[in-house]
Design a protein around this motif. Sequence first.
Motif, PDB file in Angstrom:
ATOM      1  N   ARG A  13       0.669  -1.045  -0.274  1.00 41.84           N
ATOM      2  CA  ARG A  13       0.174   0.048  -0.225  1.00 41.84           C
ATOM      3  C   ARG A  13       0.883   1.268   0.183  1.00 41.84           C
ATOM      4  O   ARG A  13       2.390   1.333   0.554  1.00 41.84           O
ATOM      5  CB  ARG A  13      -1.353   0.117   1.234  1.00 41.84           C
ATOM      6  CG  ARG A  13      -1.772  -1.097   1.175  1.00 41.84           C
ATOM      7  CD  ARG A  13      -2.940  -0.789   1.832  1.00 41.84           C
ATOM      8  NE  ARG A  13      -2.394  -1.852   3.091  1.00 41.84           N
ATOM      9  CZ  ARG A  13      -2.852  -1.019   4.371  1.00 41.84           C
ATOM     10  NH1 ARG A  13      -3.591  -0.014   4.931  1.00 41.84           N
ATOM     11  NH2 ARG A  13      -1.988  -1.125   5.649  1.00 41.84           N
ATOM     12  N   TRP A  22      -3.271   3.343  -0.237  1.00 43.23           N
ATOM     13  CA  TRP A  22      -3.939   2.234  -1.191  1.00 43.23           C
ATOM     14  C   TRP A  22      -2.667   1.042  -2.490  1.00 43.23           C
ATOM     15  O   TRP A  22      -1.753   1.803  -1.824  1.00 43.23           O
ATOM     16  CB  TRP A  22      -5.013   3.009  -2.191  1.00 43.23           C
ATOM     17  CG  TRP A  22      -6.152   3.128  -1.502  1.00 43.23           C
ATOM     18  CD1 TRP A  22      -6.685   2.852  -0.293  1.00 43.23           C
ATOM     19  CD2 TRP A  22      -7.142   4.324  -1.837  1.00 43.23           C
ATOM     20  NE1 TRP A  22      -8.242   3.669  -0.882  1.00 43.23           N
ATOM     21  CE2 TRP A  22      -8.167   4.692  -0.971  1.00 43.23           C
ATOM     22  CE3 TRP A  22      -6.878   5.597  -3.392  1.00 43.23           C
ATOM     23  CZ2 TRP A  22      -8.735   5.498  -1.340  1.00 43.23           C
ATOM     24  CZ3 TRP A  22      -7.752   6.172  -2.999  1.00 43.23           C
ATOM     25  CH2 TRP A  22      -8.435   6.384  -1.938  1.00 43.23           C
ATOM     26  N   ARG A  81      -4.253   8.957   1.891  1.00 42.47           N
ATOM     27  CA  ARG A  81      -4.979   7.419   1.371  1.00 42.47           C
ATOM     28  C   ARG A  81      -3.996   6.442   1.797  1.00 42.47           C
ATOM     29  O   ARG A  81      -3.251   7.095   0.942  1.00 42.47           O
ATOM     30  CB  ARG A  81      -5.654   7.264   0.807  1.00 42.47           C
ATOM     31  CG  ARG A  81      -6.616   8.422   1.562  1.00 42.47           C
ATOM     32  CD  ARG A  81      -7.761   8.054   1.915  1.00 42.47           C
ATOM     33  NE  ARG A  81      -9.021   8.698   2.164  1.00 42.47           N
ATOM     34  CZ  ARG A  81      -9.418   9.317   2.612  1.00 42.47           C
ATOM     35  NH1 ARG A  81      -8.864   9.505   4.075  1.00 42.47           N
ATOM     36  NH2 ARG A  81     -10.724  10.309   3.144  1.00 42.47           N
ATOM     37  N   GLN A 115      -5.392  -0.261  -6.467  1.00 46.71           N
ATOM     38  CA  GLN A 115      -6.850   1.205  -6.590  1.00 46.71           C
ATOM     39  C   GLN A 115      -6.028   2.443  -6.455  1.00 46.71           C
ATOM     40  O   GLN A 115      -7.450   3.687  -6.959  1.00 46.71           O
ATOM     41  CB  GLN A 115      -6.880   0.935  -4.463  1.00 46.71           C
ATOM     42  CG  GLN A 115      -6.936  -0.056  -3.872  1.00 46.71           C
ATOM     43  CD  GLN A 115      -7.134  -0.403  -2.765  1.00 46.71           C
ATOM     44  OE1 GLN A 115      -5.684  -0.405  -1.918  1.00 46.71           O
ATOM     45  NE2 GLN A 115      -8.373  -1.110  -2.031  1.00 46.71           N
ATOM     46  N   TRP A 116      -4.768   2.756  -6.843  1.00 47.02           N
ATOM     47  CA  TRP A 116      -5.209   4.119  -7.210  1.00 47.02           C
ATOM     48  C   TRP A 116      -5.219   4.446  -8.630  1.00 47.02           C
ATOM     49  O   TRP A 116      -5.764   5.534  -9.253  1.00 47.02           O
ATOM     50  CB  TRP A 116      -3.178   4.302  -6.354  1.00 47.02           C
ATOM     51  CG  TRP A 116      -3.245   4.546  -5.321  1.00 47.02           C
ATOM     52  CD1 TRP A 116      -2.354   4.518  -4.431  1.00 47.02           C
ATOM     53  CD2 TRP A 116      -3.115   5.871  -4.573  1.00 47.02           C
ATOM     54  NE1 TRP A 116      -2.158   4.984  -3.133  1.00 47.02           N
ATOM     55  CE2 TRP A 116      -3.341   6.063  -3.012  1.00 47.02           C
ATOM     56  CE3 TRP A 116      -4.543   7.049  -4.704  1.00 47.02           C
ATOM     57  CZ2 TRP A 116      -3.019   7.187  -2.417  1.00 47.02           C
ATOM     58  CZ3 TRP A 116      -4.426   8.187  -4.053  1.00 47.02           C
ATOM     59  CH2 TRP A 116      -3.873   8.483  -2.389  1.00 47.02           C
TER      60      TRP A 116
END
Length: 78
Positions: free
Chosen positions: A35, A53, A51, A57-58
């Motif tokens: 992450r 991620w 955040r 996800q990014w």
Amino acid sequence: MPRTKLVLLLVTLIAAPSLAAAQGEPAPAGTADTRYCMRVLLTGNVVEPVRCWTRDQWADQGVDVDKEWAREGIRVIG
């Protein structure tokens, strides 16, 4: 003289992250589960939320981690 050395040390510590960002270093390599924690700008917020991620996800949010890491990257987990 000792005060001069202290000032030079502090300037180096403060400038080092800025120099790394200016060079546009890509995000550290990781696994699919790694992450990447980055600052996220939300309109109207006083505090910049962070955040964490995965790269996928990014990417789903339209963010290229390697391009944004130098400016917004904070830490890597995993």
